[in-house]
Design a protein around this motif. Structure first.
Motif, PDB file in Angstrom:
ATOM      1  N   PHE A 267      41.284  21.617 -16.529  1.00 19.46           N
ATOM      2  CA  PHE A 267      40.993  20.261 -16.992  1.00 19.46           C
ATOM      3  C   PHE A 267      39.604  19.828 -16.536  1.00 19.46           C
ATOM      4  N   LYS A 268      38.861  19.210 -17.450  1.00 17.91           N
ATOM      5  CA  LYS A 268      37.515  18.721 -17.156  1.00 17.91           C
ATOM      6  C   LYS A 268      37.380  17.288 -17.665  1.00 17.91           C
ATOM      7  N   VAL A 269      36.532  16.501 -16.987  1.00 19.89           N
ATOM      8  CA  VAL A 269      36.214  15.154 -17.479  1.00 19.89           C
ATOM      9  C   VAL A 269      34.709  15.048 -17.678  1.00 19.89           C
ATOM     10  N   SER A 270      34.294  14.210 -18.629  1.00 20.99           N
ATOM     11  CA  SER A 270      32.871  13.976 -18.865  1.00 20.99           C
ATOM     12  C   SER A 270      32.659  12.504 -19.188  1.00 20.99           C
ATOM     13  N   THR A 271      31.468  11.995 -18.861  1.00 18.63           N
ATOM     14  CA  THR A 271      31.159  10.592 -19.137  1.00 18.63           C
ATOM     15  C   THR A 271      30.641  10.431 -20.550  1.00 18.63           C
ATOM     16  N   VAL A 272      30.969   9.283 -21.156  1.00 21.63           N
ATOM     17  CA  VAL A 272      30.510   8.954 -22.507  1.00 21.63           C
ATOM     18  C   VAL A 272      29.965   7.535 -22.435  1.00 21.63           C
ATOM     19  N   LEU A 273      28.631   7.372 -22.466  1.00 18.02           N
ATOM     20  CA  LEU A 273      28.018   6.059 -22.232  1.00 18.02           C
ATOM     21  C   LEU A 273      27.422   5.478 -23.500  1.00 18.02           C
ATOM     22  N   THR A 323      27.325   6.000  -8.106  1.00 18.62           N
ATOM     23  CA  THR A 323      28.632   5.895  -7.458  1.00 18.62           C
ATOM     24  C   THR A 323      29.679   5.603  -8.530  1.00 18.62           C
ATOM     25  N   ILE A 324      30.645   6.490  -8.692  1.00 19.58           N
ATOM     26  CA  ILE A 324      31.690   6.373  -9.717  1.00 19.58           C
ATOM     27  C   ILE A 324      33.011   6.038  -9.026  1.00 19.58           C
ATOM     28  N   ASN A 325      33.722   5.032  -9.536  1.00 14.45           N
ATOM     29  CA  ASN A 325      35.038   4.701  -9.002  1.00 14.45           C
ATOM     30  C   ASN A 325      36.052   5.710  -9.545  1.00 14.45           C
ATOM     31  N   ARG A 326      36.441   6.677  -8.709  1.00 16.60           N
ATOM     32  CA  ARG A 326      37.384   7.694  -9.170  1.00 16.60           C
ATOM     33  C   ARG A 326      38.101   8.301  -7.980  1.00 16.60           C
ATOM     34  N   TYR A 414      27.714  -0.754 -14.556  1.00 23.46           N
ATOM     35  CA  TYR A 414      28.056  -0.419 -15.930  1.00 23.46           C
ATOM     36  C   TYR A 414      29.478   0.130 -16.025  1.00 23.46           C
ATOM     37  N   ASN A 415      30.000   0.108 -17.273  1.00 26.50           N
ATOM     38  CA  ASN A 415      31.270   0.775 -17.579  1.00 26.50           C
ATOM     39  C   ASN A 415      31.053   2.274 -17.684  1.00 26.50           C
ATOM     40  N   CYS A 416      32.031   3.075 -17.296  1.00 23.96           N
ATOM     41  CA  CYS A 416      31.890   4.533 -17.359  1.00 23.96           C
ATOM     42  C   CYS A 416      33.116   5.140 -18.051  1.00 23.96           C
ATOM     43  N   PRO A 417      33.120   5.192 -19.399  1.00 19.00           N
ATOM     44  CA  PRO A 417      34.213   5.890 -20.078  1.00 19.00           C
ATOM     45  C   PRO A 417      34.174   7.382 -19.744  1.00 19.00           C
ATOM     46  N   VAL A 418      35.366   8.000 -19.578  1.00 17.16           N
ATOM     47  CA  VAL A 418      35.437   9.432 -19.289  1.00 17.16           C
ATOM     48  C   VAL A 418      36.390  10.088 -20.277  1.00 17.16           C
ATOM     49  N   ALA A 419      35.951  11.224 -20.849  1.00 16.32           N
ATOM     50  CA  ALA A 419      36.750  11.959 -21.828  1.00 16.32           C
ATOM     51  C   ALA A 419      37.311  13.218 -21.174  1.00 16.32           C
ATOM     52  N   LEU A 420      38.523  13.636 -21.635  1.00 21.99           N
ATOM     53  CA  LEU A 420      39.239  14.763 -21.035  1.00 21.99           C
ATOM     54  C   LEU A 420      39.105  16.007 -21.911  1.00 21.99           C
ATOM     55  N   SER A 498      39.482   7.344 -20.957  1.00 23.52           N
ATOM     56  CA  SER A 498      39.786   6.145 -20.182  1.00 23.52           C
ATOM     57  C   SER A 498      38.490   5.695 -19.516  1.00 23.52           C
ATOM     58  N   THR A 499      38.490   4.571 -18.804  1.00 23.11           N
ATOM     59  CA  THR A 499      37.238   4.057 -18.212  1.00 23.11           C
ATOM     60  C   THR A 499      37.403   3.730 -16.738  1.00 23.11           C
ATOM     61  N   THR A 500      36.251   3.690 -16.063  1.00 20.76           N
ATOM     62  CA  THR A 500      36.202   3.259 -14.664  1.00 20.76           C
ATOM     63  C   THR A 500      34.865   2.584 -14.423  1.00 20.76           C
TER      64      THR A 500
END
Length: 996
Positions: A267-273, A323-326, A414-420, A498-500
């Motif tokens: 499983f991998k996540v990536s940011t989509v801004l 700094t990412i809230n995760r 900023y908002n940080c959407p992340v895709a799986l 989802s977002t963080t």
């Protein structure tokens, strides 16, 4: 709204034994910004350029559990995977802030990633699985499994046999499914599914006694063939789904089955801004230092004037922290290399995105967010510009430089959407009912790696007409399944998201230099009086009460080479009176020194007792240093000698009789400090006795006018321009009035900049260009007026204090300071193609020099790959073996071709040929570079080439290169893909790629 898929890293997968229900879609949560009007992200982000759908799944676990977060996104139902969903005619409508552009779809038809992948696996098994030797049995098994996939039921586990019917077939089938279940590894998932199959087989009445094969087992006693094909997978946490149909009716009561397993791993996540400033809030702070002075290496070690060339630098160091809230374990699944495989193209972070976060240099949003996902490590980059100025150097002098530092910090929330993303393996297990003694069998039917969606897109859409590495012909498979084409398109282009919240801080530390001045190279050795005879005559016959301003005595300083000491100033010292023993005297009745507190001038005053004293000059012992002995100041004891004058006072009563003649000219400037009336470039008062013989006699000066001029202690100053008059007096004898001139106060009169400058960088910081200012009299003049720069010719622009060249190779600029316009400066810009070849020679990309580079010459495929390999640093390939029969590993390009093949830069012109001697085309070299960069996603189509069709094999590579600035085309509308690519063009493309 255009989107930028910024990056992704590997996320630690979930591993839980819970059975999780499918989740409904909801809107993205948002970070709290400053005002209530800040935009809210909707249930979908659509990338219009690539046709990618990032749909929202509501998960509250992104900050506390990576396992539950993956589970939420994999099982969350969405309309965007429904058979009833169709992308609108204008896809951009999906990104409307109010959500009005998203079509309504009946929620009962919604599906999840997990269920749609299981359904695709069942179709693959139905066509390519081994199943059974009897077509009737296989059809029954396929039907039984197909009726009970996750897409057709809401529960997991055992399914009633009464629900399974097939016309003309055997009704007795027992169906069991595991649901979406976790495992600690791929091997563990295989073991658990084989345990599920064994339990279901025995529950259905299967009669074989052994689950798996052992040394002493007969094959017809073994129920399950153990699958070891996936043991080399390294993913630690895995999710899987299995479902099987089990038959025990008919003549053979030992039981038979057909089972399907899907394994989700890596499983991998990536940011989509969003590329929209409204989604970010920025706070900027600035701080600057007063500067630090230091010695340059430029010096004059001769006894003559010279001119030297001084090199100055301007350096900017940029540090960025994200700094990412995760959840902590999510950092393990964030991998930059995964970005390039997501969806149908590569990741491009454009300049606008970087500027949103305050970047000014080589750092990118990509690299910084990557560090924020891992451990909030700060990233740093620096840029240095150099230029040369000419500095006149007096004998035995050293140039002084001054260095300034400033800091600018930009903080962005900023908002940080992340895709799986994830990998998928499709596995089957079978026990053939057409043979009572059949051997249990298992096969891996398909593996979708390096992002299952991206791999599926390449195989089932881009290369649909081909048979892939798993033996699947997608054209045939899709053609025989009417609903499959739309579902494959959805799976290949849709990502659960989802977002963080996140914070980006960018700090720019700027260090600039300027020529501050000059310093003496050798130490001060002696001080001498200029025109000593003149002062000896005046001081050798003083009468009681006579006054003489010692500040008017002209002095010179010399070093040990008998050359003038640079920077000597008689104000950095003072006079004292000493007696004949050399001891200082301060209260002698013969003479004394008095300082005027208003003017600051010191006068020698004759006392009322005859006698002789000596005036001695004493230097300040914190004034004179040298670059030869830095930090050390010359003391009076270290001087070989200093200036002295003998003072004789005659106290006998005497009344002067004679006359005084005044000669010379005196011109002063309003507002200047008081200047001596007598001395060089001033007036001279000559005193004569009654017989006309010149005598040594001190005089006193006075002014005729009451306002505009002040005369005191032999010095004059002015407050109003004009012509005034002064005269000399001895006792009651006066000279004639002598006219003196007061010129207007000093003002800015001239600004001067260098005549020429060579620009070897992308832009010039105009604050680094020295601007000298002078008054109307030609003297250096300090002013607070701001400097403004203007482009006279050359097509350049000045943005935020930076001169940005246009197409011209020569730029003419000028500066204004207040109302004064400077001379013009010619800036010569080094052409980009020249810089590219110079860079290639410096980096070893080519072994030729400028004269022999042959930029217009053609280039073979072997040469092109070798230049790319050298630009990458000549990395050693893991193996020199390639499938190309026309490439010998020992030829000069052997390593380069092996590296290119190993890293996916080339697959050859055929599976077994590379054609190294063929001339490379423009389309081929752009495709090489695109593949080297991981087949980067093209977020925005930066090209408008009419000779490149979207269906061309090189189309995405050309779009990527144009968007990245690697190519600009042979004209604004043509790329000329099939033209031979010259050596100059290849070097320029490789250089631009490296510079981006």
């Amino acid at each position: 709204m255009s989107m930028r898929n910024v990056m992704r890293e590997g996320v630690k997968p979930l591993a839980t034994g819970m059975l999780v229900g499918l989740m409904a879609l909801s809107s993205f949560p948002t970070v709290a910004f400053a005002g209530e009007s800040d935009p809210q992200m909707g249930e979908v982000i659509y990338d219009c350029a690539q046709g990618l759908t990032y749909y929202s799944v509501d998960s509250s676990h992104i900050e506390d559990s990576s396992r539950l977060f993956f589970q939420d996104l994999m099982t969350g139902k969405t309309k965007f995977l429904s058979d009833a969903y169709t992308v609108p005619g204008n896809p951009a409508d999906l990104n409307k802030a109010d959500g009005s552009g998203v079509p309504d779809v009946d929620s009962s038809t919604w599906e999840s990633q997990a269920s749609r992948w299981q359904e695709l696996g069942q179709v693959i098994q139905g066509t390519y699985g081994s199943g059974t030797g009897d077509s009737k049995f296989k059809a029954d098994f396929d039907y039984a499994l197909g009726e009970h996939l996750a897409t057709r039921r809401d529960t997991t586990g055992e399914v009633s046999v009464e629900d399974v019917h097939r016309s003309g077939g055997d009704d007795d089938y027992y169906v069991y499914g595991s649901g979406f279940t976790s495992a600690s590894s791929v091997a563990d998932a295989v073991d658990q599914m084989e345990d599920d199959i064994w339990a279901a087989y025995r529950n259905a009445g299967g009669g074989r006694k052994d689950q798996k094969d052992t040394k002493d087992d007969r094959l017809d006693d073994v129920a399950i063939e153990e699958n070891t094909a996936l043991d080399n997978y390294t993913s630690n946490d895995v999710w899987y789904m299995d479902i099987g149909a089990y038959k025990t009716s008919g003549k053979n009561k030992k039981g038979h089955y057909q089972a399907l397993g899907l394994i989700f791993s890596d499983f991998k996540v990536s940011t989509v801004l969003p590329d929209d400033d409204d989604y970010y809030t920025h706070v900027k702070n600035n701080a600057a230092s007063d500067g630090e002075v230091f010695l340059s290496d430029l010096k004059n070690e001769t006894n003559r004037d010279i001119t030297g060339a001084q090199t100055l630098t301007s350096t900017v160091q940029e540090t960025a922290t994200s700094t990412i809230n995760r959840n902590t374990s999510l950092a393990q699944a964030f991998n930059m290399s995964r970005t390039a495989t997501m969806g149908a193209g590569g990741s491009v972070v454009v300049a606008k995105m970087n500027s949103s976060f305050g970047f000014t240099m080589g750092l990118t949003t990509t690299g910084t967010i990557q560090a924020g996902w891992t451990d909030s490590e700060a990233l740093t980059d620096s840029l240095t510009n150099t230029y040369t100025v000419n500095v006149p150097l007096e004998p035995y002098t050293n140039v002084l430089l001054k260095q300034y530092e400033s800091t600018t910090t930009t903080t962005t929330t900023y908002n940080c959407p992340v895709a799986l993303e994830f990998d998928v393996a499709v596995v089957e297990w079978t026990l053939d009912p057409s043979n009572n003694n059949a051997k249990a069998d298992t096969r891996v039917l398909a593996e979708f790696k390096d992002s299952a969606a991206s791999d599926l897109y390449q195989r089932a859409i881009v290369e649909r007409s081909l048979t892939d590495g798993d033996g699947i012909n997608w054209n045939s498979l899709i053609g025989s399944n009417t609903t499959l084409e739309k579902r494959v398109q959805q799976l290949a282009t849709s990502y659960a998201t989802s977002t963080t919240g996140a914070t980006m801080e960018v700090t720019d530390n700027s260090v600039t230099q300027e020529v501050y001045g000059k310093e003496a190279l050798r130490p001060l050795d002696r001080v001498s009086v200029n025109h000593a005879a003149l002062y000896t005559a005046r001081l050798g016959n003083m009468r009681p009460g006579d006054r003489f301003v010692v500040n008017n005595i002209a002095l010179s300083g010399y070093n040990d080479q008998n050359a003038s000491y640079y920077g000597f100033n008689k104000l950095n010292g003072h006079w004292i009176l000493v007696d004949d023993t050399g001891d200082e005297v301060t209260d002698s009745p013969i003479a004394r020194l008095e300082k005027n507190p208003a003017s600051g001038l010191t006068s020698l005053v004759a006392g009322d007792q005859s006698g002789t004293l000596t005036l001695r000059y004493v230097i300040d012992e914190d004034a004179y240093t040298s670059s030869l002995y830095p930090g050390h100041y010359t003391t009076n004891d270290e001087l070989s000698r200093t200036a002295t004058l003998e003072v004789h006072v005659n106290a006998a009563p005497e009344v002067f009789q004679g006359f005084i003649a005044v000669s010379g000219e005196l011109t002063g400037i309003v507002g200047d400090a008081p200047q001596a009336i007598e001395g060089d470039d001033a007036l001279t008062a000559t005193v004569y006795d009654p017989t006309g013989k010149e005598v040594a006699q001190a005089v006193t000066w006075e002014a005729q006018e009451l306002t505009g001029i002040t005369v005191e202690d032999g010095a004059v100053s002015f407050s109003v321009p004009g012509t005034y008059h002064v005269r000399a007096r001895v006792d009651d004898v006066y000279s004639d009035w002598c006219a003196v001139t007061a010129q207007p106060a000093r003002a800015l009169g001239k600004a001067e900049i260098p005549e020429s400058m060579q620009l070897n960088t992308e832009a010039l910081q105009m604050s680094d260009v020295p601007v000298a200012t002078y008054d109307q009299y030609g003297d250096e003049f300090a002013t607070d007026e701001p400097v403004e720069w203007f482009v006279v010719s050359g097509g350049a622009t000045i943005e935020d204090g930076m001169l940005v060249p246009g197409d011209s190779g020569t730029i003419v600029v000028e500066a204004t300071v207040g109302d004064v316009t400077s001379n013009r400066m010619t800036v010569s810009v080094t052409p980009e193609d020249t810089k590219a070849v110079a860079w290639g020679i410096d980096k070893g990309v080519t072994t030729m020099d400028f004269d022999n580079f042959d930029g217009d010459g053609s280039c073979t495929r072997a040469m092109a790959v070798t230049m790319m390999w050298r630009a990458a640093g000549c990395p050693e390939p893991a193996s020199l073996d390639t499938p190309f029969t026309d490439v010998d590993e020992n030829v000069w390009y052997g390593k380069a071709v092996a590296w290119a093949y190993e890293n996916g830069v080339t697959d050859g012109t055929t599976p077994t040929t590379f054609e190294p001697g063929s001339t490379v085309s423009r389309a081929e070299i752009v495709t090489f570079l695109w593949k080297q960069n991981g087949r980067g996603i093209i977020i925005a189509d930066g090209s408008s080439f009419q000779d490149v069709r979207s269906t061309d094999w090189f189309a995405r590579a050309v779009k990527w290169a144009a968007n990245r600035g690697v190519v600009i085309g042979t004209s604004p509308t043509t790329f000329s893909p099939f033209e031979n690519c010259t050596r100059q063009q290849i070097m320029l493309m490789i250089y631009r790629n490296a510079m981006r």
